[in-house]
Design a protein around this motif. Structure first.
Motif, PDB file in Angstrom:
ATOM      1  N   LYS A 133       1.474 -17.809   1.846  1.00 58.55           N
ATOM      2  CA  LYS A 133       1.882 -16.412   1.966  1.00 58.55           C
ATOM      3  C   LYS A 133       2.218 -15.800   0.608  1.00 58.55           C
ATOM      4  CE  LYS A 133       4.413 -15.084   5.414  1.00 58.55           C
ATOM      5  NZ  LYS A 133       5.452 -14.909   6.439  1.00 58.55           N
ATOM      6  N   ASN A 134       2.649 -16.637  -0.325  1.00 59.02           N
ATOM      7  CA  ASN A 134       3.031 -16.147  -1.654  1.00 59.02           C
ATOM      8  C   ASN A 134       1.862 -16.060  -2.622  1.00 59.02           C
ATOM      9  OD1 ASN A 134       5.805 -15.670  -1.252  1.00 59.02           O
ATOM     10  ND2 ASN A 134       6.270 -17.856  -1.473  1.00 59.02           N
ATOM     11  N   GLU A 135       0.669 -16.478  -2.193  1.00 60.83           N
ATOM     12  CA  GLU A 135      -0.495 -16.365  -3.068  1.00 60.83           C
ATOM     13  C   GLU A 135      -0.846 -14.901  -3.294  1.00 60.83           C
ATOM     14  OE1 GLU A 135      -3.653 -18.539  -1.306  1.00 60.83           O
ATOM     15  OE2 GLU A 135      -2.863 -20.505  -1.882  1.00 60.83           O
ATOM     16  N   PRO A 136      -1.449 -14.574  -4.431  1.00 59.03           N
ATOM     17  CA  PRO A 136      -1.839 -13.182  -4.675  1.00 59.03           C
ATOM     18  C   PRO A 136      -2.912 -12.733  -3.698  1.00 59.03           C
ATOM     19  CG  PRO A 136      -2.761 -14.647  -6.349  1.00 59.03           C
ATOM     20  CD  PRO A 136      -1.801 -15.461  -5.551  1.00 59.03           C
ATOM     21  N   GLY A 137      -2.951 -11.442  -3.463  1.00 60.85           N
ATOM     22  CA  GLY A 137      -3.942 -10.887  -2.563  1.00 60.85           C
ATOM     23  C   GLY A 137      -3.295 -10.108  -1.436  1.00 60.85           C
ATOM     24  N   THR A 138      -4.089  -9.308  -0.768  1.00 59.35           N
ATOM     25  CA  THR A 138      -3.581  -8.472   0.317  1.00 59.35           C
ATOM     26  C   THR A 138      -4.218  -8.807   1.657  1.00 59.35           C
ATOM     27  OG1 THR A 138      -5.274  -6.792  -0.168  1.00 59.35           O
ATOM     28  CG2 THR A 138      -3.124  -6.553  -1.250  1.00 59.35           C
ATOM     29  N   GLY A 139      -5.245  -9.678   1.649  1.00 63.11           N
ATOM     30  CA  GLY A 139      -5.895 -10.047   2.904  1.00 63.11           C
ATOM     31  C   GLY A 139      -4.951 -10.814   3.810  1.00 63.11           C
ATOM     32  N   ARG A 140      -5.055 -10.538   5.100  1.00 62.36           N
ATOM     33  CA  ARG A 140      -4.201 -11.230   6.056  1.00 62.36           C
ATOM     34  C   ARG A 140      -4.675 -12.668   6.292  1.00 62.36           C
ATOM     35  NH1 ARG A 140      -2.124  -7.644  11.120  1.00 62.36           N
ATOM     36  NH2 ARG A 140      -0.904  -6.143   9.942  1.00 62.36           N
ATOM     37  N   ILE A 141      -3.753 -13.467   6.757  1.00 63.73           N
ATOM     38  CA  ILE A 141      -4.033 -14.822   7.223  1.00 63.73           C
ATOM     39  C   ILE A 141      -4.074 -14.741   8.747  1.00 63.73           C
ATOM     40  CG2 ILE A 141      -3.245 -17.213   7.240  1.00 63.73           C
ATOM     41  CD1 ILE A 141      -1.531 -16.276   4.676  1.00 63.73           C
ATOM     42  N   TRP A 142      -5.195 -15.059   9.346  1.00 60.56           N
ATOM     43  CA  TRP A 142      -5.429 -14.806  10.772  1.00 60.56           C
ATOM     44  C   TRP A 142      -5.473 -16.108  11.544  1.00 60.56           C
ATOM     45  CZ3 TRP A 142     -10.216 -14.995  13.915  1.00 60.56           C
ATOM     46  CH2 TRP A 142     -10.109 -14.290  15.123  1.00 60.56           C
ATOM     47  N   ILE A 143      -4.811 -16.118  12.691  1.00 56.64           N
ATOM     48  CA  ILE A 143      -4.823 -17.276  13.581  1.00 56.64           C
ATOM     49  C   ILE A 143      -5.433 -16.847  14.903  1.00 56.64           C
ATOM     50  CG2 ILE A 143      -3.457 -19.070  14.698  1.00 56.64           C
ATOM     51  CD1 ILE A 143      -1.234 -18.515  12.700  1.00 56.64           C
ATOM     52  N   SER A 144      -6.438 -17.586  15.342  1.00 62.54           N
ATOM     53  CA  SER A 144      -7.020 -17.378  16.666  1.00 62.54           C
ATOM     54  C   SER A 144      -6.808 -18.656  17.468  1.00 62.54           C
ATOM     55  CB  SER A 144      -8.509 -17.054  16.559  1.00 62.54           C
ATOM     56  OG  SER A 144      -9.087 -16.946  17.845  1.00 62.54           O
ATOM     57  N   GLY A 145      -6.226 -18.529  18.658  1.00 60.92           N
ATOM     58  CA  GLY A 145      -5.913 -19.742  19.401  1.00 60.92           C
ATOM     59  C   GLY A 145      -4.845 -20.538  18.680  1.00 60.92           C
ATOM     60  N   SER A 146      -5.021 -21.873  18.621  1.00 60.33           N
ATOM     61  CA  SER A 146      -4.115 -22.724  17.829  1.00 60.33           C
ATOM     62  C   SER A 146      -2.670 -22.565  18.289  1.00 60.33           C
ATOM     63  CB  SER A 146      -4.257 -22.420  16.336  1.00 60.33           C
ATOM     64  OG  SER A 146      -5.604 -22.490  15.925  1.00 60.33           O
ATOM     65  N   VAL A 147      -2.425 -22.819  19.560  1.00 54.76           N
ATOM     66  CA  VAL A 147      -1.102 -22.617  20.153  1.00 54.76           C
ATOM     67  C   VAL A 147      -0.026 -23.416  19.431  1.00 54.76           C
ATOM     68  CG1 VAL A 147       0.278 -22.965  22.245  1.00 54.76           C
ATOM     69  CG2 VAL A 147      -2.039 -22.035  22.413  1.00 54.76           C
ATOM     70  N   SER A 148      -0.311 -24.680  19.144  1.00 57.11           N
ATOM     71  CA  SER A 148       0.716 -25.521  18.520  1.00 57.11           C
ATOM     72  C   SER A 148       1.108 -24.989  17.150  1.00 57.11           C
ATOM     73  CB  SER A 148       0.217 -26.967  18.402  1.00 57.11           C
ATOM     74  OG  SER A 148      -0.921 -27.050  17.561  1.00 57.11           O
ATOM     75  N   VAL A 149       0.149 -24.451  16.405  1.00 51.04           N
ATOM     76  CA  VAL A 149       0.438 -23.901  15.087  1.00 51.04           C
ATOM     77  C   VAL A 149       1.307 -22.656  15.219  1.00 51.04           C
ATOM     78  CG1 VAL A 149      -0.561 -22.851  13.024  1.00 51.04           C
ATOM     79  CG2 VAL A 149      -1.659 -24.843  14.064  1.00 51.04           C
ATOM     80  N   VAL A 150       0.971 -21.776  16.152  1.00 53.97           N
ATOM     81  CA  VAL A 150       1.749 -20.548  16.334  1.00 53.97           C
ATOM     82  C   VAL A 150       3.172 -20.876  16.772  1.00 53.97           C
ATOM     83  CG1 VAL A 150       1.950 -18.463  17.738  1.00 53.97           C
ATOM     84  CG2 VAL A 150      -0.252 -19.111  16.784  1.00 53.97           C
ATOM     85  N   ARG A 151       3.332 -21.833  17.656  1.00 51.45           N
ATOM     86  CA  ARG A 151       4.681 -22.226  18.078  1.00 51.45           C
ATOM     87  C   ARG A 151       5.508 -22.699  16.887  1.00 51.45           C
ATOM     88  NH1 ARG A 151       3.308 -25.880  23.451  1.00 51.45           N
ATOM     89  NH2 ARG A 151       2.956 -24.159  24.937  1.00 51.45           N
ATOM     90  N   ARG A 152       4.897 -23.506  16.026  1.00 52.51           N
ATOM     91  CA  ARG A 152       5.619 -24.021  14.858  1.00 52.51           C
ATOM     92  C   ARG A 152       5.964 -22.907  13.882  1.00 52.51           C
ATOM     93  NH1 ARG A 152       2.102 -29.091  12.888  1.00 52.51           N
ATOM     94  NH2 ARG A 152       3.743 -29.230  11.303  1.00 52.51           N
ATOM     95  N   LEU A 153       5.061 -21.962  13.698  1.00 53.31           N
ATOM     96  CA  LEU A 153       5.327 -20.857  12.777  1.00 53.31           C
ATOM     97  C   LEU A 153       6.407 -19.931  13.329  1.00 53.31           C
ATOM     98  CD1 LEU A 153       1.742 -19.905  11.553  1.00 53.31           C
ATOM     99  CD2 LEU A 153       3.441 -21.345  10.422  1.00 53.31           C
ATOM    100  N   LEU A 154       6.388 -19.680  14.631  1.00 52.36           N
ATOM    101  CA  LEU A 154       7.449 -18.867  15.235  1.00 52.36           C
ATOM    102  C   LEU A 154       8.804 -19.532  15.059  1.00 52.36           C
ATOM    103  CD1 LEU A 154       5.815 -17.613  18.548  1.00 52.36           C
ATOM    104  CD2 LEU A 154       6.726 -16.160  16.732  1.00 52.36           C
ATOM    105  N   ALA A 155       8.848 -20.833  15.293  1.00 52.68           N
ATOM    106  CA  ALA A 155      10.111 -21.563  15.165  1.00 52.68           C
ATOM    107  C   ALA A 155      10.627 -21.540  13.727  1.00 52.68           C
ATOM    108  CB  ALA A 155       9.932 -23.005  15.635  1.00 52.68           C
ATOM    109  N   ALA A 156       9.701 -21.525  12.768  1.00 48.30           N
ATOM    110  CA  ALA A 156      10.085 -21.534  11.352  1.00 48.30           C
ATOM    111  C   ALA A 156      10.273 -20.132  10.784  1.00 48.30           C
ATOM    112  CB  ALA A 156       9.027 -22.278  10.535  1.00 48.30           C
ATOM    113  N   GLY A 157      10.023 -19.096  11.601  1.00 52.32           N
ATOM    114  CA  GLY A 157      10.167 -17.729  11.122  1.00 52.32           C
ATOM    115  C   GLY A 157       9.079 -17.307  10.149  1.00 52.32           C
ATOM    116  N   LEU A 158       7.884 -17.889  10.272  1.00 54.39           N
ATOM    117  CA  LEU A 158       6.821 -17.629   9.313  1.00 54.39           C
ATOM    118  C   LEU A 158       5.701 -16.758   9.875  1.00 54.39           C
ATOM    119  CD1 LEU A 158       6.535 -21.169   7.684  1.00 54.39           C
ATOM    120  CD2 LEU A 158       7.433 -19.092   6.619  1.00 54.39           C
TER     121      LEU A 158
END
Length: 206
Positions: free
Chosen positions: A111-136
């Motif tokens: 997230k701290n890398e230069p640039g303005t393009g978004r980082i997109w997640i499609s599906g990947s439930v386990s990843v989204v759960r972990r990111l929500l829990a970490a506030g990311l």
């Protein structure tokens, strides 16, 4: 700081698994535009291993075939793809790399890398759960379909702590699909039944 956005096709009862079994009757131009708008702002995909393997098994072949979905296949192929996995990646789909273990450090660095393009997640439930829990996770886009699937993996598992969210926008498609955008909220707020009673019509108060 770059933003991470996740997008799901989801049923009324919270199922996100196997949308190919129930999603397509609701796919119209509005849905296509919504998916394109989200993906079009991203230059990086963050994927769980199962989702990555599914994508890698399909999209390179579609790109090579040159069919009507070849432009989307090329877009996905050209994007940087970061896979959350403890297993090495098989060579094949270009621009793919792997992260493993705790996500907080690598994802924060991403997230701290230069640039303005978004980082997109499609599906990947386990990843989204972990990111929500970490506030990311910065944004959660739920395309809510007017169907109760009644079986399959749900986005939010039982037994965890509540996850408060803030509604950013809402759009209703002609098919009845709701296009909802949320961001994490710091708190669900506080309230009691006595607080709620103050907003009831007098004849409904007991």
């Amino acid at each position: 700081m770059r933003k991470i956005a996740a997008q799901f096709f989801i049923s009324l009862d919270g199922v996100v698994e196997a949308p190919d079994q129930w999603h397509f009757p609701y796919f119209n131009e509005e849905m296509g535009a919504a998916v394109d708008a989200t993906l079009g702002t991203a230059d990086t995909l963050l994927l769980g291993r199962r989702t990555y393997d599914s994508f890698a098994g399909a999209w390179p072949g579609r790109e090579a075939a040159g069919g009507e979905d070849a432009p989307l296949a090329k877009l996905l192929g050209d994007a940087r793809k970061i896979v959350v996995s403890n297993r090495p990646l098989e060579p094949g789909w270009r621009n793919s790399e792997r992260i493993e273990g705790d996500l907080a450090g690598p994802v924060t660095a991403l997230k701290n890398e230069p640039g303005t393009g978004r980082i997109w997640i499609s599906g990947s439930v386990s990843v989204v759960r972990r990111l929500l829990a970490a506030g990311l996770l910065d944004e959660l886009n739920l395309l809510v379909h007017p169907i109760a699937v009644r079986t399959g993996l749900r986005l939010f598992e039982e037994g965890g702590a509540p996850i408060p969210l803030k509604l950013l926008s809402c759009e209703t498609f002609e098919t009845g699909v709701l296009n909802l955008f949320y961001s994490p909220a710091t708190s669900a707020g506080h309230g009691t039944y006595d607080d709620a009673k103050a907003h009831l019509p007098q004849h409904q108060q007991h």
